[in-house]
Design a protein around this motif. Structure first.
Motif, short mmCIF file in Angstrom:
data_model
loop_
_atom_site.label_atom_id
_atom_site.label_comp_id
_atom_site.label_asym_id
_atom_site.label_seq_id
_atom_site.Cartn_x
_atom_site.Cartn_y
_atom_site.Cartn_z
N LYS A 155 0.83 -1.20 0.00
CA LYS A 155 0.00 0.00 0.00
C LYS A 155 0.87 1.26 0.00
O LYS A 155 0.57 2.22 -0.71
CB LYS A 155 -0.91 -0.01 1.23
CG LYS A 155 -1.90 1.15 1.26
CD LYS A 155 -2.86 1.01 2.43
CE LYS A 155 -3.86 2.15 2.43
NZ LYS A 155 -4.81 2.06 3.58
N SER A 156 1.95 1.23 0.79
CA SER A 156 2.86 2.37 0.83
C SER A 156 3.49 2.61 -0.53
O SER A 156 3.60 3.76 -0.99
CB SER A 156 3.94 2.12 1.88
OG SER A 156 4.85 3.18 1.92
N GLN A 210 -4.70 14.22 1.25
CA GLN A 210 -5.09 12.98 1.92
C GLN A 210 -4.06 11.88 1.69
O GLN A 210 -3.73 11.11 2.61
CB GLN A 210 -6.47 12.55 1.42
CG GLN A 210 -7.60 13.47 1.86
CD GLN A 210 -8.93 13.07 1.25
OE1 GLN A 210 -8.98 12.34 0.25
NE2 GLN A 210 -10.02 13.56 1.83
N ASP A 213 1.47 8.51 7.65
CA ASP A 213 1.03 7.55 8.66
C ASP A 213 1.67 6.18 8.43
O ASP A 213 2.12 5.53 9.38
CB ASP A 213 -0.50 7.44 8.61
CG ASP A 213 -1.03 6.54 9.71
OD1 ASP A 213 -0.71 6.78 10.88
OD2 ASP A 213 -1.75 5.57 9.39
N LEU A 214 1.70 5.76 7.17
CA LEU A 214 2.34 4.48 6.84
C LEU A 214 3.83 4.51 7.15
O LEU A 214 4.41 3.52 7.63
CB LEU A 214 2.11 4.15 5.37
CG LEU A 214 0.68 3.74 4.97
CD1 LEU A 214 0.56 3.65 3.46
CD2 LEU A 214 0.32 2.41 5.60
N GLU A 252 -1.00 12.55 3.82
CA GLU A 252 -1.24 12.21 5.21
C GLU A 252 -1.19 10.70 5.42
O GLU A 252 -0.62 10.20 6.41
CB GLU A 252 -2.60 12.77 5.66
CG GLU A 252 -2.62 14.28 5.78
CD GLU A 252 -4.00 14.80 6.13
OE1 GLU A 252 -4.95 13.98 6.13
OE2 GLU A 252 -4.13 16.00 6.40
N GLU A 253 -1.79 9.97 4.48
CA GLU A 253 -1.79 8.52 4.60
C GLU A 253 -0.38 7.96 4.44
O GLU A 253 0.02 7.01 5.13
CB GLU A 253 -2.71 7.91 3.53
CG GLU A 253 -2.93 6.42 3.72
CD GLU A 253 -4.00 5.87 2.79
OE1 GLU A 253 -4.25 4.66 2.83
OE2 GLU A 253 -4.57 6.66 2.00
N ILE A 311 0.89 4.21 -2.94
CA ILE A 311 0.67 5.64 -2.70
C ILE A 311 1.83 6.45 -3.25
O ILE A 311 1.65 7.50 -3.86
CB ILE A 311 0.48 5.90 -1.20
CG1 ILE A 311 -0.83 5.29 -0.72
CG2 ILE A 311 0.51 7.40 -0.89
CD1 ILE A 311 -1.05 5.38 0.77
#
Length: 502
Positions: free
Chosen positions: A95-96, A126, A133-134, A129-130, A99
């Protein structure tokens, strides 16, 4: 947010192959922080431990390392946790990466609005930010990965070397052969007096234990007159024999970094917790600067092995044979008794040590060569000896096999029937070179570009014990003198016997 309860082993971008790991310590767990940055980066074969935990556990039991017998299974368990954690984190990493890829495509934020789509700027915020966080989650995981990696490597460093099939299991050595064999002479009333090294040395003004006790304490001594000359004669004779067999003379330092001694298998305390080596006290300023600590070498094996730390040797240059005379320091000198009287077990002594780096598989040849040198020296000194294959419980951490030679001491009949160790020869395979990062460059076309050479070490001559044996076995009761072996005459001003001072 996902809560990570299982630590994982390796940071992102690193591959785990079980035996190529560069960051670990020769210390016990929780001491890695004290390992200096200048210490060689070891490379223990952890993969082999994981694949053979029963073998390593049984080996610990056979060598009296009971505290480490569960260590191989702990390593397997920690590795299994790493595997499970890798599966759990795969989705998070993917997922990282997705993104990151999306943010890199400028067309995502081209400014073209579509029906039902959020504003590009808001969508980018967004995603950022995600991504942050990751990143925080992955950083926390990587910290845990490092901890687990350190724990596995520290546990592996505690394990002793594997044991040769030639080594008897248990605590009883196997007698292989004798040198200058003869029936033990019958015990006489003089054995505990005139055939005792302490009595001869004192009466002939050769040894001074009282003065040394006042100056340095119990376990030290002065060699005087002919005894001082004998020390130099023994050193020169041992060097002469070793050089004739292709050894190069090296005078090593007596003080070494503590981490070098540890990498060679010599730890500050033995399995029973008894102090083995002397540490050098640091100044407060050096401690604050984080400077590495030093210890006095218990044997020249340590500084000789350290000569090639972090070095790459061409295979064509092997074997490398060196022999070095040095002062040795042992904090552990045994309990008081017949074994520790006189020169037999002391805190400081001179020893001539042989050391060899050889290609993997060349250990036996170097081992036999050292034994041949030891036999030649002891035979020419006219000493009655026996050769022993030492049992598993007598092996140090680094050795896979060890042979000792013991000399007969008339005064020690009540202790081991008179036998006392004077030399030792050990095969250490790649135990020391892996921990010292000593590598060998293989010829072009070899399957592996680099390898770890094997090391073999052996005593050419330990002065105090040989000196004690010469005093006792050279004693001539009729002439009231000590006969000197002929091979030492050139360094004794042609003196053939030591006589009592008038």
């Amino acid at each position: 947010m996902i809560k990570w309860e299982l630590p994982v082993l390796l940071p992102k971008g690193k591959l785990f192959n079980g035996h190529v790991n560069r960051q670990f310590s020769q210390c016990y767990p929780k001491c890695r922080e004290s390992l200096p940055s200048i210490a060689p980066k070891p490379s223990i074969n952890i993969k082999h431990i994981r694949q053979n935990p029963e073998l390593y556990s049984q080996n610990c039991l056979e060598r009296n390392y009971q505290a480490q017998s569960d260590t191989p299974f702990k390593i397997v368990k920690l590795f299994d946790e790493w595997l499970q954690s890798q599966k759990s984190t795969r989705v998070l990493r993917e997922k990282s990466n997705a993104i990151r890829t999306q943010l890199s495509h400028s067309r995502t934020f081209s400014g073209i609005e579509r029906e039902g789509q959020e504003e590009p700027g808001k969508q980018k915020t967004q995603l950022l930010e995600e991504a942050q966080d990751l990143k925080k989650q992955l950083s926390a995981i990587e910290a845990l990965e490092g901890q687990l990696n350190n724990e596995i490597e520290d546990l592996a460093a505690q394990l002793p070397n594997l044991t040769s099939d030639e080594t008897p299991r248990g605590n009883q050595p196997k007698v292989l052969d004798y040198i200058n064999e003869h029936p033990n002479p019958p015990s006489t009333s003089h054995d505990r007096t005139w055939r005792n090294q302490v009595h001869i040395g004192t009466e002939f003004d050769l040894l001074d234990f009282a003065g040394a006790a006042t100056t340095s304490g119990w376990g030290w001594y002065y060699l005087k007159n002919e005894a001082a000359l004998l020390e130099q004669a023994l050193i020169q004779y041992a060097l002469k024999v070793a050089m004739r067999h292709g050894f190069t003379v090296v005078t090593p330092p007596s003080m070494v970094y503590t981490h070098i001694a540890s990498a060679c298998g010599f730890r500050p305390r033995d399995q029973s917790g008894e102090q083995q080596v002397y540490g050098i006290q640091q100044t407060e300023r050096d401690r604050e600067k984080g400077k590495p600590t030093h210890t006095l070498a218990g044997t020249a094996e340590i500084p000789l092995a350290g000569m090639k730390a972090n070095a790459v040797i061409d295979q064509a240059d092997l074997p490398i044979r060196v022999v070095g005379p040095s002062r040795c320091y042992r904090a552990e000198a045994g309990a008081r008794g017949v074994e520790t009287k006189g020169l037999y077990r002391v805190h400081e002594f001179t020893k001539v040590e042989m050391f060899v780096w050889t290609i993997p598989g060349g250990e036996d040849e170097a081992f036999l060569s050292m034994l041949a040198i030891q036999k030649e020296i002891l035979q020419s000194l006219e000493l009655h000896c026996r050769i022993l294959e030492m049992p598993s419980t007598d092996l140090g951490a680094s050795a896979v096999r060890k042979q000792d030679i013991e000399v007969f001491f008339p005064s020690r009949r009540e202790k081991d029937d008179g036998w006392g160790e004077v030399t030792s020869t050990s095969i250490c395979t790649d135990y020391q070179t892996r921990r010292l990062n000593t590598r060998v460059r293989n010829p072009a076309g070899s399957q592996a570009k680099m390898d770890f050479p094997s090391t073999v070490n052996g005593t050419a001559l330990a002065v105090p014990r040989i000196l004690a044996a010469l005093l006792e076995n050279g004693w001539d009761e009729k002439e009231v003198c000590v006969r000197i072996p002929e091979v030492l005459w050139p360094w004794m001003h042609r003196m053939q016997a030591i006589k009592k001072k008038r």
